[in-house]
Scaffold this active site. Sequence first.
Site, PDB file in Angstrom:
ATOM      1  N   GLY A  72       0.802  -1.071  -0.085  1.00 31.99           N
ATOM      2  CA  GLY A  72      -0.063  -0.415  -0.166  1.00 31.99           C
ATOM      3  C   GLY A  72       0.595   1.368   0.127  1.00 31.99           C
ATOM      4  CD  GLN A 180      -6.737  -0.384   8.337  1.00 31.22           C
ATOM      5  OE1 GLN A 180      -7.414  -1.229   8.045  1.00 31.22           O
ATOM      6  NE2 GLN A 180      -5.523  -0.300   8.874  1.00 31.22           N
ATOM      7  CB  SER A 200      -2.222  -3.278   1.809  1.00 32.18           C
ATOM      8  OG  SER A 200      -1.039  -3.982   2.003  1.00 32.18           O
ATOM      9  CB  ALA A 201      -3.003  -8.421  -0.253  1.00 32.67           C
ATOM     10  CG  HIS A 202      -0.366  -6.906   5.001  1.00 27.96           C
ATOM     11  ND1 HIS A 202      -0.403  -5.872   6.448  1.00 27.96           N
ATOM     12  CD2 HIS A 202      -0.248  -5.622   4.766  1.00 27.96           C
ATOM     13  CE1 HIS A 202       0.058  -5.069   6.735  1.00 27.96           C
ATOM     14  NE2 HIS A 202       0.206  -4.378   5.370  1.00 27.96           N
ATOM     15  CB  CYS A 329       4.385   1.980   9.870  1.00 25.97           C
ATOM     16  SG  CYS A 329       3.013   1.421   9.043  1.00 25.97           S
TER      17      CYS A 329
HETATM   18  C1  LIG Z   1      -4.343   3.413   6.137  1.00 24.71           C
HETATM   19  C2  LIG Z   1      -3.165   2.681   5.772  1.00 24.71           C
HETATM   20  N1  LIG Z   1      -2.516   2.997   4.293  1.00 24.71           N
HETATM   21  C3  LIG Z   1      -1.084   2.640   3.996  1.00 24.71           C
HETATM   22  C4  LIG Z   1      -1.102   1.550   4.657  1.00 24.71           C
HETATM   23  C5  LIG Z   1       0.710   1.184   4.109  1.00 24.71           C
HETATM   24  O1  LIG Z   1       0.060  -0.719   4.209  1.00 24.71           O
HETATM   25  P1  LIG Z   1       1.242  -1.664   3.525  1.00 24.71           P
HETATM   26  O2  LIG Z   1       2.259  -2.089   4.973  1.00 24.71           O
HETATM   27  O3  LIG Z   1       0.952  -2.483   2.651  1.00 24.71           O
HETATM   28  O4  LIG Z   1       2.315  -0.638   2.894  1.00 24.71           O
HETATM   29  C6  LIG Z   1      -1.996   0.975   6.174  1.00 24.71           C
HETATM   30  C7  LIG Z   1      -1.229  -0.153   6.757  1.00 24.71           C
HETATM   31  O5  LIG Z   1      -0.637   0.112   7.945  1.00 24.71           O
HETATM   32  C8  LIG Z   1      -2.325   1.276   5.799  1.00 24.71           C
HETATM   33  O6  LIG Z   1      -2.980   1.280   7.834  1.00 24.71           O
END
Ligand SMILES: Cc1ncc(COP(=O)(O)O)c(C=O)c1O
Length: 386
Positions: A72, A180, A200-202, A329
């Site tokens: 993502g 999300q 984002s798949a996870h 993160c």
């Molecule tokens: C709202 C949002 N955007 C982007 C991301 C980032 O996605 P990815 O973990 O695939 O980089 C996240 C993941 O925590 C998210 O919650």
Amino acid sequence: MSVKVYLDNAATTPVSKEVLDEMLPYFAEHFGNPSSIHSYGRKAKAAIEKVRKTVAKYLNASTSEIFFTGSGTESSNTIIKCAVRDLGVKRIITSKTEHHCVLHSVEAMQREGVVIDFVVLDKYGKPDLNSLGDLLAAEKGTTLVSLMHANNEIGTMLNIAEVSELCKQYGAYFHSDTVQTIGYFPFDLQKVKIHFMSGSAHKFHGPKGVGFLYVNSEAMLKPYIDGGSQERNMRAGTENVPGIVGLGKALELAIEQMDANRQYLLSLKHYMINKLTNAIERVDFNGDVTDEGSNCKVLNVSLPEHEKAELMLFNLDMAGIAASGGSACTSGSEKGSHVLEAIGADPKRKAIRFSFSKYNTKEEIDHTVETLRKMLKGEPVKQPIA
Ligand SMILES: Cc1ncc(COP(=O)(O)O)c(C=O)c1O
């Protein structure tokens, strides 16, 4: 009941068994490089194209508008940075509660001379549409609006259709970080126009390290990563075939189960709100908690000021309960949540984000609330078995 409880599904979700089964043959059996023209390559390529159709059908978009990425984060970086480079974007309107993949990309563009405007937020973190309208009305050159569909820390949701209308009215490009909400909400891009989306798949029981990017055909971008001609020249690098296959299966399941999942996740959320309100005096919630205004999978709890609150996440973890203080993160950094700060949450109250999946149960919530109550009262709690 297992004493270990996972309530951090906004950070990531477990890969479901059906998804794993679908992915496995693509590691060692159908291992071909999708760019190879022989049968091994064609098998891998066909698998990717099947998933592209699944994503496109879900969004009511064209397959030529879907590109697979590594996350993502990569999707949002591509959109924001390439929109400035390729579409002449001179100004970005965004919010202070965006995920760092958007905020830090926007800051990078600001260093290159792009004007950044932040929309006013209400106390739930919802963008004020009058403020957005006023910002859009002030002529500052080609504009990109980047507003997330659902906030990952507090769950507050954007009225994406109204923002889309405003962007249309003022001729602005519209990006929504839908990481999300993909797999949890229906989308119809023929009815609600969004130029760019990230997935984002996870986050929906697929694997990590694979995402997608939707780019409306009227706002086509040039590649962010230079290299081979994968993804129709849009995203170089040999495709993560098992990952993309997993994304496709996870999305298929999410689509099939969407209504039932939503009802189930809402029932868990209501249940936890009630339990917490009864068990813990002066407990409160950050962000919008209404069914319509929030993401069914996220509940951000604001604990009353308490000497034990500071260590609560650590103690919950010791007791086998996984939750989070905010975005995964940024955990590990000393900084508090930029989202809670942006909505003016009381810094003296500790926040815990609980986020649900279809695999959670009411018994797990009973156990979590009871553990939290005991910790705040200073009563002993059971440690997990392993
Ligand atoms: C709202 C949002 N955007 C982007 C991301 C980032 O996605 P990815 O973990 O695939 O980089 C996240 C993941 O925590 C998210 O919650």
